[in-house]
Design a protein around this motif. Structure first.
Motif, short mmCIF file in Angstrom:
data_model
loop_
_atom_site.label_atom_id
_atom_site.label_comp_id
_atom_site.label_asym_id
_atom_site.label_seq_id
_atom_site.Cartn_x
_atom_site.Cartn_y
_atom_site.Cartn_z
N LYS A 30 30.50 0.47 -13.81
CA LYS A 30 30.87 0.55 -15.23
C LYS A 30 29.75 1.19 -16.06
O LYS A 30 29.99 1.62 -17.17
CB LYS A 30 31.22 -0.83 -15.77
N PHE A 31 28.54 1.25 -15.50
CA PHE A 31 27.41 1.84 -16.21
C PHE A 31 27.38 3.36 -16.09
O PHE A 31 26.57 4.01 -16.72
CB PHE A 31 26.09 1.25 -15.71
N LEU A 32 28.26 3.92 -15.28
CA LEU A 32 28.31 5.38 -15.15
C LEU A 32 28.83 5.99 -16.45
O LEU A 32 29.77 5.48 -17.04
CB LEU A 32 29.22 5.79 -13.99
N ALA A 33 28.20 7.06 -16.85
CA ALA A 33 28.67 7.79 -18.04
C ALA A 33 29.93 8.58 -17.68
O ALA A 33 30.15 8.89 -16.51
CB ALA A 33 27.57 8.73 -18.53
N PRO A 34 30.75 8.88 -18.66
CA PRO A 34 31.96 9.66 -18.38
C PRO A 34 31.62 11.07 -17.89
O PRO A 34 30.55 11.59 -18.17
CB PRO A 34 32.69 9.71 -19.71
N THR A 35 32.55 11.65 -17.17
CA THR A 35 32.38 13.00 -16.65
C THR A 35 33.60 13.84 -17.01
O THR A 35 34.68 13.29 -17.22
CB THR A 35 32.18 12.98 -15.12
N GLY A 42 31.88 9.47 -12.25
CA GLY A 42 31.12 9.43 -13.50
C GLY A 42 29.78 10.11 -13.30
O GLY A 42 29.52 10.73 -12.28
N ARG A 43 28.92 9.95 -14.31
CA ARG A 43 27.59 10.57 -14.28
C ARG A 43 26.52 9.48 -14.29
O ARG A 43 26.67 8.46 -14.93
CB ARG A 43 27.38 11.46 -15.49
N LEU A 44 25.43 9.76 -13.58
CA LEU A 44 24.25 8.91 -13.62
C LEU A 44 23.08 9.86 -13.83
O LEU A 44 22.66 10.55 -12.91
CB LEU A 44 24.11 8.12 -12.32
N SER A 46 21.57 13.17 -14.51
CA SER A 46 22.10 14.52 -14.31
C SER A 46 23.02 14.60 -13.09
O SER A 46 23.61 15.63 -12.82
CB SER A 46 20.94 15.51 -14.13
N GLU A 48 26.33 13.97 -10.76
CA GLU A 48 27.77 13.75 -10.84
C GLU A 48 28.15 12.88 -9.63
O GLU A 48 28.09 13.33 -8.49
CB GLU A 48 28.53 15.07 -10.76
#
Length: 90
Positions: A30-35, A42-44, A46, A48
């Motif tokens: 859930k901590f992954l940024a949207p992609t 998601g993004r962590l 830089s 993917e």
């Protein structure tokens, strides 16, 4: 493991896990940024993130595309319960 073999085993965010994740691993995702890429989880930073290689008591190993290298890499991420533990981070 070839990329296509791995991709068949990856975690599906919307449809439930294809592998049993330890407690906290799903929370970690859930901590992954949207992609913008619908094929990625998601993004962590830089990276993917495209899937999960494995998970255990200490954390989770993610398959991610490293844009600077132009290839997939493995990222090992600590489980949330160890984030404040200096010895575990070491």
């Amino acid at each position: 493991m070839r990329d296509d073999e791995f991709d068949r085993q990856r975690f599906e965010c919307g449809g439930g896990a294809e592998m049993d994740l330890p407690e906290g691993a799903a929370k970690l995702l859930k901590f992954l940024a949207p992609t913008d890429d619908p094929h990625m989880l998601g993004r962590l930073g830089s990276y993917e993130v495209s899937g999960i290689i494995g998970a255990g008591g200490m954390g989770i190993v993610l398959k991610a595309l490293e844009p600077a290298l132009g290839r997939f890499v493995a990222l090992k991420v600590l489980a949330p319960r160890f984030w404040k533990d200096a010895q575990a981070r070491e």
